[in-house]
Design an enzyme around this catalytic site. Structure first.
Site, mmCIF file in Angstrom:
data_model
loop_
_atom_site.group_PDB
_atom_site.id
_atom_site.type_symbol
_atom_site.label_atom_id
_atom_site.label_comp_id
_atom_site.label_asym_id
_atom_site.label_seq_id
_atom_site.Cartn_x
_atom_site.Cartn_y
_atom_site.Cartn_z
ATOM 1 N N LYS A 11 0.812 -1.235 0.000
ATOM 2 C CA LYS A 11 0.000 0.000 0.000
ATOM 3 C C LYS A 11 0.842 1.281 0.000
ATOM 4 C CE LYS A 11 -4.135 -1.870 2.165
ATOM 5 N NZ LYS A 11 -5.106 -1.777 3.247
ATOM 6 N N ASP B 266 -10.149 2.614 2.335
ATOM 7 C CA ASP B 266 -10.221 2.052 3.695
ATOM 8 C C ASP B 266 -10.869 3.067 4.642
ATOM 9 O OD1 ASP B 266 -8.992 -0.379 3.124
ATOM 10 O OD2 ASP B 266 -6.977 0.395 3.549
#
Ligand code: ATR
Length: 285
Positions: A66, A105
């Site tokens: 990420k 997220d």
């Protein structure tokens, strides 16, 4: 030929993203296909170059890529800038050759907390366990949504300090501090918290506890971003102490739904995606 979307990570075998997204494509009658690709860190840059030249929608990004993908895409936008982590790569709206990294997220966490916990971070005394990529997205939400206090607890205390320092511009009136996982003050921190979230990887497929939640107060909201097992040992122990608990599946489903909408422009069938994930989780590995 279906239009493709992917998730990249390592390991990737247990990802629920393919079943969720393929169920969503089918439910929306979209000729799309979602595939999981296992990539080592040194393969990611070349793979993104191929993605750029293809007509694929984009990809999701999971552990451990990420933060690296945030440095490899052409643009970083929205919460991904603050979080320093990208979980979704899509195409630039006016130049399809440019890859844009975003972070859904944050959306997943906020929606799951509202839907299953009935709360937001507004005014909460938040204890956040973890200081990795996932924790960074959660800290962004806590600060954006007006938490009164944010205590970041991590095995490596320096990483919690770095996380808070990097979000300094968002802090405003929120009182923040970093605490080491083994610190004797942790019990009291948990006792005065109104929202505790486990964003470490401890408890994933095991009965280990990231910290003992026995001291949380009755009525405290305790969330675990781990969704396998559905009821983690941390949530079971927190419920025993009188806390309300929220598992990680809702956040997973909502981050996926937000990525699907970004790629297709179609409202995500989140209940279809949740059912597909639940069914996959119920099948023994
Ligand atoms: P993610 O992207 O899922 O957040 P990560 O960036 O590797 O993954 O972060 C993992 C988090 O879990 C970190 O907070 C890590 O603590 P460290 O920063 O000290 O490494 C935490 N973690 C992982 N294993 C742990 C363990 N056995 N005990 C305590 N914390 C652990």
């Amino acid at each position: 030929m279906p239009r493709l979307a992917y998730v990249i990570g390592h390991p990737i075998r247990h990802s629920l993203s393919p079943v969720m997204h393929n169920a969503a494509f089918a439910a929306c009658a979209i000729d799309g296909e979602y595939r999981a690709i296992d990539l080592m860190p040194e393969q990611v840059a070349d793979w993104l170059t191929e993605l750029r030249g293809s007509n694929a929608y984009g990809c999701n990004v999971t552990v451990p890529h990420k933060e690296m993908v945030a440095r490899l895409v052409d643009d970083v936008a929205g919460d991904a800038v603050l979080a320093g982590a990208v979980n979704t790569v899509c195409r630039h709206p006016t130049d399809s050759r440019r890859l844009v990294g975003i972070n859904t997220d944050t959306i997943g966490f906020r929606r799951s907390l509202a839907e299953e916990g009935g709360i937001s971070c507004q005014g909460q005394h938040v204890v956040l366990l973890g200081a990795g990529g996932a924790a960074r997205a959660l800290a962004v939400v806590a600060l954006q949504d007006g938490a009164a206090e944010l205590v970041v607890v991590n095995r490596t205390e320096a990483r919690a300090e770095v996380l808070l320092a990097s979000l300094n511009a968002l802090v405003g009136p929120c009182r923040t501090r970093a605490v080491a996982l083994g610190d004797p003050t942790l019990e009291a921190e948990l006792a005065s918290a109104t929202l505790v979230v486990n964003a470490t990887s401890v408890g994933l497929g095991s009965t280990e506890l990231p910290a003992d939640p026995a001291s949380v107060s009755t009525g405290c909201m305790v969330m675990d971003i781990i969704y396998n097992p559905r009821a983690t040992a941390f949530l079971i122990a927190a419920a025993r102490a009188g806390a309300h608990t929220v598992g990680g599946l809702g956040m997973l489903v909502h981050q996926a739904g937000a990525a699907f909408e970004q790629w297709t422009g179609v409202r995500p069938p989140v209940e279809v995606m949740r059912a597909a994930a639940e069914q996959a989780l119920s099948i023994p590995a």
